[in-house]
Design an enzyme around this catalytic site. Structure first.
Site, PDB file in Angstrom:
ATOM      1  N   GLY A  19     -13.493 -21.389  23.370  1.00  0.00           N
ATOM      2  CA  GLY A  19     -14.344 -21.767  24.512  1.00  0.00           C
ATOM      3  C   GLY A  19     -13.671 -22.329  25.741  1.00  0.00           C
ATOM      4  O   GLY A  19     -13.986 -23.388  26.597  1.00  0.00           O
ATOM      5  N   ASP A  24       0.578  -8.658  18.987  1.00  0.00           N
ATOM      6  CA  ASP A  24       0.185  -8.312  20.169  1.00  0.00           C
ATOM      7  C   ASP A  24      -1.106  -7.505  20.345  1.00  0.00           C
ATOM      8  O   ASP A  24      -1.667  -7.779  21.481  1.00  0.00           O
ATOM      9  CB  ASP A  24       1.328  -8.043  21.048  1.00  0.00           C
ATOM     10  CG  ASP A  24       2.416  -9.049  21.100  1.00  0.00           C
ATOM     11  OD1 ASP A  24       2.107 -10.435  21.242  1.00  0.00           O
ATOM     12  OD2 ASP A  24       3.718  -8.648  21.515  1.00  0.00           O
ATOM     13  N   ARG A  35       2.609   1.320  -3.542  1.00  0.00           N
ATOM     14  CA  ARG A  35       1.735   1.922  -4.863  1.00  0.00           C
ATOM     15  C   ARG A  35       1.116   3.203  -4.526  1.00  0.00           C
ATOM     16  O   ARG A  35       0.749   3.988  -5.513  1.00  0.00           O
ATOM     17  CB  ARG A  35       0.405   0.609  -4.916  1.00  0.00           C
ATOM     18  CG  ARG A  35       1.282  -0.587  -5.469  1.00  0.00           C
ATOM     19  CD  ARG A  35       0.168  -1.564  -6.068  1.00  0.00           C
ATOM     20  NE  ARG A  35       1.075  -2.296  -6.706  1.00  0.00           N
ATOM     21  CZ  ARG A  35       0.822  -3.457  -7.351  1.00  0.00           C
ATOM     22  NH1 ARG A  35      -0.573  -3.813  -7.502  1.00  0.00           N
ATOM     23  NH2 ARG A  35       1.565  -4.402  -8.001  1.00  0.00           N
ATOM     24  N   ALA A  54       0.929  -1.119  -0.055  1.00  0.00           N
ATOM     25  CA  ALA A  54       0.012  -0.262   0.085  1.00  0.00           C
ATOM     26  C   ALA A  54       0.843   1.214  -0.098  1.00  0.00           C
ATOM     27  O   ALA A  54       0.568   2.084  -0.715  1.00  0.00           O
ATOM     28  CB  ALA A  54      -0.840  -0.033   1.222  1.00  0.00           C
TER      29      ALA A  54
END
Length: 324
Positions: free
Chosen positions: A186, A128, A25, A22
């Site tokens: 879970g 993190d 370009r 990104a």
């Protein structure tokens, strides 16, 4: 600003390549010459700097790691090292930097500006998710999904053998990976550095499960938890409950850093890379581009480094309720 450079520093994170793409370009689109620096501040000191084009970043958006490589530079921590880096940037007529990394990267950029006046805008690249000034960091979503895939598989064997598994995930100072993978997987309990979870509390949770005929359990432990890593926590609990309970420890380790970035990480990285570039073009300096409440924002490096990013109390409460 006519010439800028982009580099990655510190720990690698899935989505860094999408961020590099990104920046490159975006620079080409805006008519700015863009250079890549290999191996972070080490490469800057050693002059490992090369011009990039749109073709340089073809076919990388889906790749993990970083094509620019990464390193932790002890030499850049010295005034002599920083002067060498400045001289290399001057040699290439580079006027500004986009730094993709975390706390250490932004600390270095702040000192560098104070000494030599090179403006830097950062993009938060760390699994993190511990940087103040953005809801999510590049690589966090992929790391959570990597951990979750492992947790799901471990639960199968835990259930088959009536075992208690202690699964250690990354997070020396932050429990974000632990809390989100724990909720999604879970887990019966999640232990994070931000909140002390005493061993007696873990034992009580396990005993409550056994009283309800629960034969297997998953405890997620962030590596920086105050009670210790997963192996240490498991040993402390074994001393209290005895050898009659079948317990196992799994440390997921660096598999959480690698792999194909998720769609979310690719989009976030692209948005932050372009945001960092355009911020630099518009006169921003010593700030990190972040996304807060789906809005692009710029936060001073000193705040991203200094201010804590606490774990949501709602998430901690969710773990307690859903483990019942």
């Amino acid at each position: 600003m006519k010439r800028i450079a982009v580099f990655t520093s510190g720990g690698d994170a899935p989505g860094m390549n999408a961020c590099i793409r990104a920046v490159v370009r975006g620079a080409v689109y805006h008519g700015i010459e863009v250079f890549g620096v290999r191996r972070g501040y080490n490469g800057m000191i050693n002059g490992d700097i090369f011009q990039m084009t749109s073709h340089s970043v073809s076919n990388i958006v889906q790749r993990g790691g970083t094509i620019l490589k990464s390193a932790r530079s002890k030499e850049f921590m010295t005034p002599e090292g920083r002067r060498k880096a400045f001289e290399q940037l001057q040699k290439n007529n580079i006027e500004g930097l986009v730094a993709i990394g975390g706390n250490g990267t932004f600390t270095g950029a702040t000192i560098f500006y104070d000494e030599f006046g090179i403006p830097t805008v950062g993009a938060p690249g760390t699994i993190d998710n511990d940087l103040y000034g953005t809801d999510h960091t590049i690589g966090f979503d992929t790391a959570v999904n990597t951990a979750l895939e492992a947790i799901d598989k471990i639960r199968d064997t835990a259930d088959s053998h009536d075992r208690v598994f202690f699964i250690e995930v990354m997070g020396r100072d932050s429990g974000y990976i632990a809390i989100q993978s724990g909720i999604a997987g879970g887990a019966e309990m999640v232990m994070v550095p931000e909140v002390l979870t005493p061993i007696p509390e873990v034992i009580e949770t396990l005993k409550q499960g056994w009283s309800r005929s629960k034969s297997s359990s998953i405890i997620i432990v962030a590596e920086g938890d105050e009670e210790g890593n997963a192996a240490e926590v498991a040993e402390k609990i074994r001393l209290h409950v005895g050898s009659g309970v079948d317990m196992r420890v799994t440390t997921l380790g660096h598999i959480q850093r690698g792999g194909v970035p998720t769609a979310y990480d690719r989009i976030l990285a692209s948005r932050l890379g372009l945001g960092a570039l355009e911020g630099l073009m518009n006169g921003e300096k010593n700030v990190m581009a972040g996304v807060v409440n789906n809005e692009l924002v710029y936060t001073p490096f000193r705040d991203t480094i200094r201010l804590p990013k606490p774990i949501s109390e709602d998430m901690l409460r969710m773990v307690r309720i859903l483990s019942v």
